[in-house]
Structures are given as structure tokens and as C-alpha cells.
Design a protein around this motif. Structure first.
Motif, PDB file in Angstrom:
ATOM      1  N   ILE A  18      33.166  60.409  36.623  1.00 30.67           N
ATOM      2  CA  ILE A  18      32.638  60.697  37.963  1.00 30.67           C
ATOM      3  C   ILE A  18      31.152  61.048  37.855  1.00 30.67           C
ATOM      4  N   ALA A  19      30.819  61.837  36.840  1.00 32.67           N
ATOM      5  CA  ALA A  19      29.409  62.204  36.616  1.00 32.67           C
ATOM      6  C   ALA A  19      28.567  60.954  36.368  1.00 32.67           C
ATOM      7  N   LYS A  20      29.103  60.025  35.591  1.00 38.43           N
ATOM      8  CA  LYS A  20      28.385  58.787  35.301  1.00 38.43           C
ATOM      9  C   LYS A  20      28.202  57.951  36.568  1.00 38.43           C
ATOM     10  N   LEU A  21      29.229  57.856  37.394  1.00 28.81           N
ATOM     11  CA  LEU A  21      29.119  57.111  38.653  1.00 28.81           C
ATOM     12  C   LEU A  21      28.078  57.732  39.589  1.00 28.81           C
TER      13      LEU A  21
ATOM     14  N   LEU B  49      16.729  55.723  32.977  1.00 30.05           N
ATOM     15  CA  LEU B  49      17.666  55.976  31.878  1.00 30.05           C
ATOM     16  C   LEU B  49      17.679  57.458  31.502  1.00 30.05           C
ATOM     17  N   ILE B  50      16.495  58.056  31.442  1.00 30.36           N
ATOM     18  CA  ILE B  50      16.391  59.489  31.138  1.00 30.36           C
ATOM     19  C   ILE B  50      17.048  60.311  32.252  1.00 30.36           C
ATOM     20  N   LEU B  51      16.751  59.961  33.505  1.00 34.26           N
ATOM     21  CA  LEU B  51      17.376  60.668  34.637  1.00 34.26           C
ATOM     22  C   LEU B  51      18.896  60.544  34.598  1.00 34.26           C
ATOM     23  N   ASN B  52      19.375  59.348  34.294  1.00 38.64           N
ATOM     24  CA  ASN B  52      20.811  59.109  34.209  1.00 38.64           C
ATOM     25  C   ASN B  52      21.434  60.053  33.192  1.00 38.64           C
ATOM     26  N   SER B  53      20.839  60.140  32.016  1.00 36.13           N
ATOM     27  CA  SER B  53      21.370  61.014  30.961  1.00 36.13           C
ATOM     28  C   SER B  53      21.343  62.481  31.379  1.00 36.13           C
TER      29      SER B  53
ATOM     30  N   ILE C 237      24.687  56.907  38.163  1.00 36.83           N
ATOM     31  CA  ILE C 237      24.344  55.506  38.419  1.00 36.83           C
ATOM     32  C   ILE C 237      23.871  55.335  39.855  1.00 36.83           C
ATOM     33  N   ALA C 238      24.572  55.951  40.797  1.00 34.07           N
ATOM     34  CA  ALA C 238      24.176  55.846  42.213  1.00 34.07           C
ATOM     35  C   ALA C 238      22.784  56.447  42.429  1.00 34.07           C
ATOM     36  N   CYS C 239      22.553  57.615  41.861  1.00 32.91           N
ATOM     37  CA  CYS C 239      21.241  58.272  42.009  1.00 32.91           C
ATOM     38  C   CYS C 239      20.128  57.446  41.383  1.00 32.91           C
ATOM     39  N   VAL C 240      20.366  56.955  40.190  1.00 34.34           N
ATOM     40  CA  VAL C 240      19.332  56.206  39.471  1.00 34.34           C
ATOM     41  C   VAL C 240      19.100  54.840  40.117  1.00 34.34           C
ATOM     42  N   THR C 241      20.132  54.239  40.662  1.00 34.06           N
ATOM     43  CA  THR C 241      19.954  52.973  41.387  1.00 34.06           C
ATOM     44  C   THR C 241      19.019  53.181  42.566  1.00 34.06           C
ATOM     45  N   LEU C 242      19.238  54.250  43.322  1.00 34.88           N
ATOM     46  CA  LEU C 242      18.347  54.558  44.446  1.00 34.88           C
ATOM     47  C   LEU C 242      16.927  54.836  43.950  1.00 34.88           C
TER      48      LEU C 242
ATOM     49  N   VAL D 119      24.116  63.094  34.123  1.00 32.41           N
ATOM     50  CA  VAL D 119      25.453  63.119  33.516  1.00 32.41           C
ATOM     51  C   VAL D 119      25.655  64.428  32.763  1.00 32.41           C
ATOM     52  N   SER D 120      24.687  64.811  31.950  1.00 30.47           N
ATOM     53  CA  SER D 120      24.806  66.047  31.170  1.00 30.47           C
ATOM     54  C   SER D 120      24.915  67.264  32.078  1.00 30.47           C
ATOM     55  N   LEU D 121      24.074  67.341  33.090  1.00 33.13           N
ATOM     56  CA  LEU D 121      24.102  68.469  34.022  1.00 33.13           C
ATOM     57  C   LEU D 121      25.456  68.561  34.728  1.00 33.13           C
ATOM     58  N   LEU D 122      25.922  67.450  35.278  1.00 35.76           N
ATOM     59  CA  LEU D 122      27.191  67.477  36.010  1.00 35.76           C
ATOM     60  C   LEU D 122      28.369  67.782  35.088  1.00 35.76           C
TER      61      LEU D 122
END
Length: 152
Positions: free
Chosen positions: A117-120, A97-101, A123-128, A104-107
Motif C-alpha cells: 500500500i505504501a508503494k502504491l 525515485l528518491i521521493l518514492n523511496s 507511485i501515485a505521489c511520484v507520478t503526479l 515508502v520508508s516513511l509510510l
């Protein structure tokens, strides 16, 4: 023979990842549905509703991953082991969750990527991230486990 074993291992990992992603998608619906119920129907505050709905989704995802995605590894009847896996799963998801945030903020702020797009991408990165860590830490797979999955 060795390349066939490698192919079987990759196939088994891909199969698990697919199940992990399906469970994750179900978690999105659980999260959104519970958020709506808690916030709109019960009138709980936004932040409390968001936190509770996320935790309910994490519980949903843990149960389904334990029963389906990693069922061959989670056959231990010991409730203590299941509770330990649940705590580890929760911690891995918290870091996710922290990585996701952060992603998104960085992108969005640094690279001006569209927020959706940043959220998608996040999500892909954090899922992996979540899958890999759970595979290595939570539901440790051995070559024997992979062979069993491949034979099924």
C-alpha cells in the motif's frame, strides 16, 4: 466563455496526464522485463541490473512521452533541445525515485502502512510529481498549446 476555457484546459491536462500514466505503466513492464533479462538471463549483479533496467525504462518513457504525450510541444527538430529535455527528464525521474523511496520508508516504518500500500501511494505521489514537473519545466505548455490540444 471563461469557464469553458478553464474546462477545456483541465480536459487537455487530464488527457495528457492519462497518456503520461499509460507511458509510465509501459515503463514498469520495460523495467521488470529488462531487469529479468539482465539479472536472470545475462547473470549481471542485482544492483547493476536494477540500475540499468531503470535507466532503460526512463529512456523508454522519455521517447514515448516526447512522441505521444507531449508530441505537439516537442516538434523541434533540434537534437540539442531533445537532448536537453532528456537530461531534464532523467533528473526529474531521479528526484522522483528518491521521493518514492522516502515516501515508502516513511509510510512503512513511521506509520506502519503495509509495504505494498505504501508503494502504491508513493507511485501515485511520484507520478503526479513527475507529470507536474515535466509539464512545467520540460515540455512547457502555453495557453496556445493547450488550445491546439483541445481543438484536436
Amino acid at each position: 466563455m471563461k469557464s469553458q476555457a478553464s474546462l477545456s484546459t483541465y480536459s487537455a491536462v487530464f488527457s495528457r496526464f492519462t497518456r503520461f500514466a499509460i507511458v509510465g505503466l509501459s515503463g514498469v513492464f520495460v523495467d521488470l522485463g529488462m531487469f529479468y533479462f539482465l539479472h536472470s538471463s545475462l547473470g549481471l549483479a542485482l544492483t547493476i541490473s536494477a540500475m540499468l533496467s531503470t535507466e532503460i525504462a526512463i529512456i523508454n518513457n522519455f521517447i514515448w512521452n516526447d512522441l505521444w504525450t507531449f508530441n505537439d510541444v516537442s516538434l523541434q527538430p533540434n537534437i540539442s533541445q531533445k537532448l536537453q529535455r532528456f537530461v531534464k527528464f532523467n533528473l526529474i525521474c531521479l528526484v522522483g525515485l528518491i521521493l518514492n523511496s522516502l515516501i515508502v520508508s516513511l509510510l512503512f516504518y513511521k506509520f506502519q502502512v503495509n509495504e505494498y500500500i505504501a508503494k502504491l501511494i508513493a507511485i501515485a505521489c511520484v507520478t503526479l510529481w513527475n507529470f507536474w514537473l515535466n509539464l512545467k519545466i520540460n515540455w512547457q505548455l502555453t495557453n496556445k498549446t493547450v488550445d491546439v490540444v483541445v481543438d484536436i
